[in-house]
Enzyme design. Structure first.
Site, short mmCIF file in Angstrom:
data_model
loop_
_atom_site.label_atom_id
_atom_site.label_comp_id
_atom_site.label_asym_id
_atom_site.label_seq_id
_atom_site.Cartn_x
_atom_site.Cartn_y
_atom_site.Cartn_z
N HIS A 310 0.86 -1.19 0.00
CA HIS A 310 0.00 0.00 0.00
C HIS A 310 0.90 1.23 0.00
CE1 HIS A 310 -2.35 3.07 2.47
NE2 HIS A 310 -3.11 2.89 1.40
N ASN A 311 0.50 2.29 -0.73
CA ASN A 311 1.32 3.52 -0.78
C ASN A 311 2.80 3.17 -0.97
OD1 ASN A 311 -0.95 4.99 -0.39
ND2 ASN A 311 -0.50 5.61 1.70
N GLU A 340 1.20 -0.06 -5.46
CA GLU A 340 0.22 1.00 -5.67
C GLU A 340 0.87 2.24 -6.25
OE1 GLU A 340 -3.22 3.51 -3.26
OE2 GLU A 340 -1.68 2.45 -2.12
N ASP A 342 -0.16 6.14 -7.05
CA ASP A 342 -1.14 7.21 -6.81
C ASP A 342 -0.81 8.36 -7.76
OD1 ASP A 342 -3.19 8.15 -5.35
OD2 ASP A 342 -2.21 7.95 -3.41
N HIS A 355 1.21 11.16 -2.26
CA HIS A 355 -0.01 10.98 -1.47
C HIS A 355 -0.78 12.30 -1.54
CE1 HIS A 355 -2.38 8.50 1.01
NE2 HIS A 355 -2.29 9.23 2.10
N GLU A 389 -4.17 4.42 -8.97
CA GLU A 389 -5.21 5.31 -8.49
C GLU A 389 -5.05 6.60 -9.29
OE1 GLU A 389 -6.28 7.30 -4.32
OE2 GLU A 389 -5.93 5.15 -4.20
#
Length: 760
Positions: A310-311, A340, A342, A355, A389
């Site tokens: 994640h992240n 991931e 973003d 983020h 994302e």
């Protein structure tokens, strides 16, 4: 014999190797931390061929050291963000990066010439390789040598009694002076009042006598002196519960671990050989047959647990932490198969990764894609999923699609396998060497998307967008509808076309999924939403996950990048359970434990009752399963060896206790502890027995934690080891402890006896 004064690798070993010789002489290189921080440092390999020493050129400044053991890899050229940022200033052939094992940051260096850079690159690689090839005995010798050097304060190559007492304290041994002096006198064969090389080795051997293992040895030895081959076979059958050709295995063990040639000729094993075998990987708790790839890799992707991050771009917390391509490299090198990304609009038409809406630093999307290309298949050949994302405008989405196509080339999966649409996901085997994109898609696989279908405002805001984390159940229908209208997002056809088998969709209900189910659709839930579904419809959740992929990620409240317990999500058969790889602790220990099997390839086959959607497995009621067979796990915690010192205070000695934790279905969650032993981190002995009943053994993970007992405050962490119950070997076993970071803290270990029996 042991060359103590040289410590680690024998000194003669570096003779005739020009690279090592020039490292021993030392070199001035630039240490680079950023475009503006570039300082000269003098680097030198110590005579032990194990330690790198460096200091600034100014006289009087403190020096630093690190062990070659701590270095995981050497990257040549501009292979880190820092070195890429100064690529215009220093040519690639003078640059290299040392990557450390734990979460310690890299060391970026620039040599004065390409030749000097090569000297260090080749020399370091040789040192790392020889360390990896060291046997258990050599590792122990090297460890003893290291201690000898630390304690020999006046560097005269011998140790007086005062130095020995200091050493015992450093080694976490609380031994009364009388006992220490008795051992010292016995070891001082030359009666000089100090210990030299072999005398110190003798002292160490007397100090580390393993009465616990001697007891087992004598129980099986016919003459009390050695184990004949048939004694050893009895031990392997009765204690280690070995099946198969025990006769041949006993022969192999004698051949592999017995140091005495005389004993080998007699087909026997001495106590030393027995010690070596029990301390080796074959004597460890992890079953070596489950280390490599042993599972069927031809099932649909949704039948596997998939190691997921994640992240991935974050190196620390989620509010102002540093974003870095290094996050992707580290995760992929740990076998992670789903990362991931973003994405947000960046300057000059270049999409960036960070983020969103926070102060975390930003990196370029194309740099992330390059890192994925370079590191995706270094440790595993099975597919990597890029979980995108997307917060970018249509123009920058086109740039994203361009980068994915140009950089990844034929590694990017662009169409269904063999151009056909089947009715199920392909397998890890089918997708070897491929990179898949998980994101929104216009239409489905069945339609051939020629141009944007009808209305171009298709696809909602990404499920994972924390702004959209709304609890639909608590809102009126119409306000949800209003919200939906607002969150529509334009999607570029080019980016949509990069998505094949992982189309992100919004979850409505399990009933809806079952009737409208498309195998290539992936739903995402925050941990709290997933828990709610688990509580309300556990069996349906498991059934859903037997047909399609589900991704679970930490709630937005975890701004410190902490992790949830992944086990409850695996209990529901969720495949992509995304954890913050940058944060050490229980969550990552369980992840490392689950994925330590099957070649550490990042894919672990789910138990059969979670793959068959007819089976209706409910994690809350494992006893309702057709093939329900609970087991009793009995662990006798016998002893500990050379536990690391956790408290820096000079005179403090560890008071160790061992906690055994079972992580599994709710009925199986359990923890039990041994007593604590006062003031002995060196060779504590417990002989405490712990019993656990386990109702879903196929899902159970066992975590051993050693702590330093403290009656006034929270216990300090000493070490841990985590593995699936299905990978445990029975009998007398050593557990080689790991640090909080998941790296080895050799030679710290626990000695245990394990039994797993069906519950009658």
């Amino acid at each position: 014999t042991l060359e103590l004064k040289e410590g680690g690798l024998p000194f003669h070993w570096s003779q005739g190797d020009d690279n090592l010789q020039s490292m021993l002489v030392g070199t001035v290189m630039r240490k680079i931390k950023s475009r503006t921080w570039k300082k000269q440092r003098y680097f030198k390999l110590q005579d032990d061929c194990m330690t790198i020493w460096y200091k600034s050129k100014k006289a009087g400044n403190a020096h630093s050291t690190f062990s070659v053991n701590d270095v995981e890899a050497i990257r040549e050229g501009h292979q880190s963000e820092v070195l890429l940022s100064i690529a215009d200033e220093f040519p690639a052939d003078r640059c290299f990066t040392l990557v450390f094992r734990s979460r310690r940051s890299n060391l970026d260096l620039v040599a004065e010439s390409a030749e000097e850079a090569q000297s260090w690159i080749k020399g370091m690689r040789k040192l790392i390789e020889s360390l990896e090839n060291m046997g258990e005995r050599e590792k122990l010798d090297q460890w003893i040598g290291d201690w000898f050097k630390k304690a020999d304060k006046n560097n005269d190559g011998r140790m007086n009694f005062k130095e020995v007492q200091d050493l015992l304290r450093m080694m976490n041994v609380d031994m009364n002076e009388h006992h220490a002096l008795r051992l010292f006198m016995m070891a001082d064969k030359s009666q000089t009042g100090s210990l030299e090389d072999d005398e110190f080795v003798l002292f160490y051997k007397m100090l580390t006598e393993r009465e616990d293992i001697l007891r087992v040895f004598q129980e099986y030895s016919t003459d009390g002196q050695k184990l004949s081959q048939s004694d050893l076979e009895d031990f392997l059958r009765e204690e280690q519960l070995e099946r198969g050709d025990v006769h041949q295995h006993a022969q192999q063990l004698i051949e592999g671990y017995e140091p005495s040639d005389t004993a080998k000729l007699l087909k026997a094993m001495t106590f030393d050989g027995f010690l070596m075998y029990l301390g080796s990987s074959e004597g460890s708790i992890f079953n070596p047959q489950r280390r490599g790839i042993f599972q069927d890799m031809t099932r649909p992707l949704c039948h596997y647990f998939i190691s997921s991050s994640h992240n991935t771009y974050l190196m620390e917390d989620q509010l102002r932490g540093q974003s870095s391509v290094e996050g992707y490299i580290r995760a992929l090198n740990r076998g992670c198969r789903c990362v991931e990304v973003d994405c947000w609009d960046g300057a000059n038409g270049e999409p960036i990764v960070y983020h969103g809406h926070t102060l975390t630093s930003k990196i370029l999307f194309k740099d992330v894609v390059n890192a994925v290309l370079n590191y995706a298949f270094k440790v595993s050949e099975y597919p990597v999923i890029l979980s995108i994302e997307n917060h970018c405008c249509v123009e920058q989405q086109r740039v994203m699609a361009q980068h994915l196509n140009h950089i990844l080339g034929d590694k990017l999966l662009k169409s269904t396998l063999e151009g056909k649409v089947s009715s199920r996901l392909p397998s890890p085997e089918d997708l070897k060497g491929k990179i898949l994109v998980k994101a929104k898609k216009i239409g489905g696989l069945e339609e051939n998307c020629n141009g944007i279908l009808g209305d171009s405002f298709t696809g909602l805001v990404s499920d994972e967008d924390e702004a959209a984390e709304i609890d639909e159940e608590n809102l009126h229908r119409d306000s949800v509808r209003r919200r939906m209208k607002k969150s529509k997002q334009r999607l570029s056809k080019e980016l949509s076309d990069c998505v094949v088998y992982c189309k992100s969709v919004h979850f409505i209900s399990f009933r809806h999924s079952q009737s409208h189910f498309k195998f290539y659709e992936v739903t995402s839930f925050t941990e709290s939403k997933a828990r709610k579904h688990l509580r309300e419809a556990g069996a349906e959740f498991v059934c859903h996950n037997s047909r399609q992929l589900t991704r679970i990620y930490p709630t937005g409240f975890r701004t410190d990048s902490s992790n949830f317990n992944p086990q409850e999500m695996w209990n529901a058969g969720c495949q992509i359970v995304a954890l913050n790889f940058q944060t050490a602790g229980e969550g990552m220990d369980l992840n490392d434990g689950l994925f330590s099997q099957n070649g550490q390839c990042g894919y672990v086959l789910k138990p059969s009752f979670m793959r068959d959607n007819e089976k209706r497995f409910d994690p809350d009621m494992p006893q309702k399963r057709d093939d329900y067979q609970p087991v009793v796990l009995t662990i006798q915690v016998i002893s500990g060896q050379q536990l690391p010192k956790v408290n820096i205070k000079k005179d403090s000695i560890v008071d160790p206790l061992v906690r055994v934790e079972i992580h599994g279905v709710p009925m199986d969650q359990a923890k039990q502890e041994t007593r604590y032993i006062e003031n002995n981190g060196f060779n504590p002995v417990w002989y405490d027995t712990l019993h656990f009943t386990i109702h879903a053994p196929e899902l159970a993970i066992v975590r051993f934690v050693v702590e330093d007992y403290d009656k006034t405050s929270k216990n300090d962490f000493v070490g841990q080891y985590t593995l699936p119950l299905s990978c445990m070997q029975q009998g007398y076993r050593h557990i080689h402890l790991l640090s909080r970071d998941g790296t080895s803290i050799s030679p710290s270990s626990l000695f245990v006896h394990v039994r797993i029996k069906d519950l009658e």
